[in-house]
Scaffold this motif. Structure first.
Motif, PDB file in Angstrom:
ATOM      1  N   TRP A  77      35.728  22.057  23.409  1.00 32.80           N
ATOM      2  CA  TRP A  77      36.064  22.241  24.819  1.00 32.80           C
ATOM      3  C   TRP A  77      37.321  21.450  25.183  1.00 32.80           C
ATOM      4  CZ3 TRP A  77      34.409  26.046  27.653  1.00 32.80           C
ATOM      5  CH2 TRP A  77      33.163  26.612  27.395  1.00 32.80           C
ATOM      6  N   ARG A  78      37.437  20.268  24.608  1.00 35.57           N
ATOM      7  CA  ARG A  78      38.629  19.451  24.876  1.00 35.57           C
ATOM      8  C   ARG A  78      39.876  20.149  24.339  1.00 35.57           C
ATOM      9  NH1 ARG A  78      39.693  13.169  22.885  1.00 35.57           N
ATOM     10  NH2 ARG A  78      41.782  12.982  23.828  1.00 35.57           N
ATOM     11  N   PHE A  79      39.793  20.720  23.144  1.00 35.01           N
ATOM     12  CA  PHE A  79      40.922  21.441  22.554  1.00 35.01           C
ATOM     13  C   PHE A  79      41.289  22.644  23.420  1.00 35.01           C
ATOM     14  CE2 PHE A  79      42.948  24.510  19.789  1.00 35.01           C
ATOM     15  CZ  PHE A  79      43.788  23.738  18.996  1.00 35.01           C
ATOM     16  N   PHE A  81      40.993  23.093  26.647  1.00 32.77           N
ATOM     17  CA  PHE A  81      41.633  22.794  27.927  1.00 32.77           C
ATOM     18  C   PHE A  81      42.900  21.947  27.778  1.00 32.77           C
ATOM     19  CE2 PHE A  81      37.479  24.116  29.478  1.00 32.77           C
ATOM     20  CZ  PHE A  81      37.832  24.850  30.597  1.00 32.77           C
ATOM     21  N   THR A  82      43.047  21.210  26.694  1.00 33.99           N
ATOM     22  CA  THR A  82      44.249  20.399  26.519  1.00 33.99           C
ATOM     23  C   THR A  82      45.326  21.112  25.717  1.00 33.99           C
ATOM     24  OG1 THR A  82      43.294  19.343  24.547  1.00 33.99           O
ATOM     25  CG2 THR A  82      42.970  18.237  26.680  1.00 33.99           C
ATOM     26  N   ARG A  83      44.948  22.124  24.961  1.00 34.90           N
ATOM     27  CA  ARG A  83      45.924  22.844  24.141  1.00 34.90           C
ATOM     28  C   ARG A  83      46.106  24.289  24.607  1.00 34.90           C
ATOM     29  NH1 ARG A  83      48.451  19.529  20.035  1.00 34.90           N
ATOM     30  NH2 ARG A  83      47.014  17.825  19.597  1.00 34.90           N
ATOM     31  N   ILE A  86      46.673  25.103  28.682  1.00 28.82           N
ATOM     32  CA  ILE A  86      48.019  24.798  29.178  1.00 28.82           C
ATOM     33  C   ILE A  86      48.976  25.936  28.839  1.00 28.82           C
ATOM     34  CG2 ILE A  86      49.992  23.248  28.933  1.00 28.82           C
ATOM     35  CD1 ILE A  86      48.005  20.970  28.468  1.00 28.82           C
ATOM     36  N   SER A 231      43.122  31.132  33.805  1.00 26.11           N
ATOM     37  CA  SER A 231      44.304  30.592  34.473  1.00 26.11           C
ATOM     38  C   SER A 231      44.837  31.562  35.521  1.00 26.11           C
ATOM     39  CB  SER A 231      45.386  30.269  33.441  1.00 26.11           C
ATOM     40  OG  SER A 231      45.834  31.444  32.789  1.00 26.11           O
TER      41      SER A 231
END
Length: 272
Positions: A77-79, A81-83, A86, A231
């Motif tokens: 999940w971190r990957f 939203f951070t990668r 964006i 997005s």
């Protein structure tokens, strides 16, 4: 050999499909926004993203597209939203600014102005140290800048009066260039840690090693398309939703009367 990579049937077919689908999608979106007066560029953009997400997830459900275990391990999940998010958000902004420009400028002028995008992309690439500048690159940048300047001076009087359209094109080029810079870094692959049984005669055991993995086209689309749709929703709510719902009956009538245009936009969005 090196030449076969760029001259095989699959590459030629992909290039031909891109060259056909691209202009068709551009003209279809232009017709929907200006001729049909469905003036919601973000919502128009969402048709292609929705179709891409549905198609690739359907292919995965039917077993035609496989997501490797290494990719599942990488994409947390971190990957996401951070990668990926964006990049998806920048793509959504690019499509919004690009489609919005159709309300103010002609299609031919917009496409010629897009020739300046590689110049901005080059600057982002050099700034992020993904590539280095040399004399050849500098000459190409000057040539593209000069060509874009000549294109702008040849615009019609109606286009020249729409300075807002030029600003939208500039924003679209900047977000596209930044997206491509981040996307290039994403496609270069990532290193993950894997565990494998030890190949020794001393008995059972495990050893840890590092492995570099890269997304395939469908693996990237499997995660990229839903995040792009998310997005788009983030953008459409403050920019278009209020006006769209206030003219609900009119908009629904346009979609019902010209549903083939919207279906075509969705289908072409999958290939472009």
């Amino acid at each position: 050999n090196q030449g076969s990579i760029f001259c095989n049937t699959q590459v030629l077919f992909a290039c031909a499909l891109f060259m056909v689908a691209g202009p068709l999608l551009i003209m279809t979106n232009k017709a929907i926004i200006t001729e049909l007066e469905f003036k919601y560029p973000v919502i128009v953009t969402s048709f292609g993203i929705v179709s891409s997400s549905i198609f690739v997830h359907l292919l995965h459900a039917l077993g035609y597209v496989k997501i490797r275990s290494e990719i599942k391990q990488l994409v947390t999940w971190r990957f996401l939203f951070t990668r990926i998010f964006i990049i998806s958000f920048l793509q959504s902004l690019t499509m919004y600014f690009g489609n919005k420009a159709y309300l103010f400028l002609s299609v031919s002028l917009i496409q010629m102005l897009k020739a300046f995008t590689p110049v901005i992309t080059m600057f982002f690439g050099i700034a992020s140290k993904q590539q280095s500048a040399d004399l050849g690159i500098g000459a190409a940048i000057l040539l593209l800048s000069f060509g874009t300047f000549l294109t702008s001076t040849g615009a019609s009087e109606e286009d020249k009066r729409n300075g807002y359209g030029f600003v939208l094109c500039l924003f679209a080029q900047c977000t596209e260039a930044l997206k491509l810079t981040l996307q290039q870094k994403l496609l270069q692959g990532f290193t993950i840690k894997c565990v494998a049984p030890k190949n020794t005669g001393t008995g059972a055991g495990e050893q840890e090693y590092e492995k570099k993995v890269k997304f395939t086209i469908f693996e990237g689309l499997y995660y990229y398309a839903p995040m792009t749709f998310l997005s788009i929703c983030v953008i459409v709510v403050p920019l278009e939703m209020k006006e769209f719902t206030s003219n609900w009956e009119t908009n629904q009538q346009i979609i019902r009367d010209y549903y083939l245009f919207f279906l075509l936009a969705g289908l072409l969005g999958f290939f472009f």
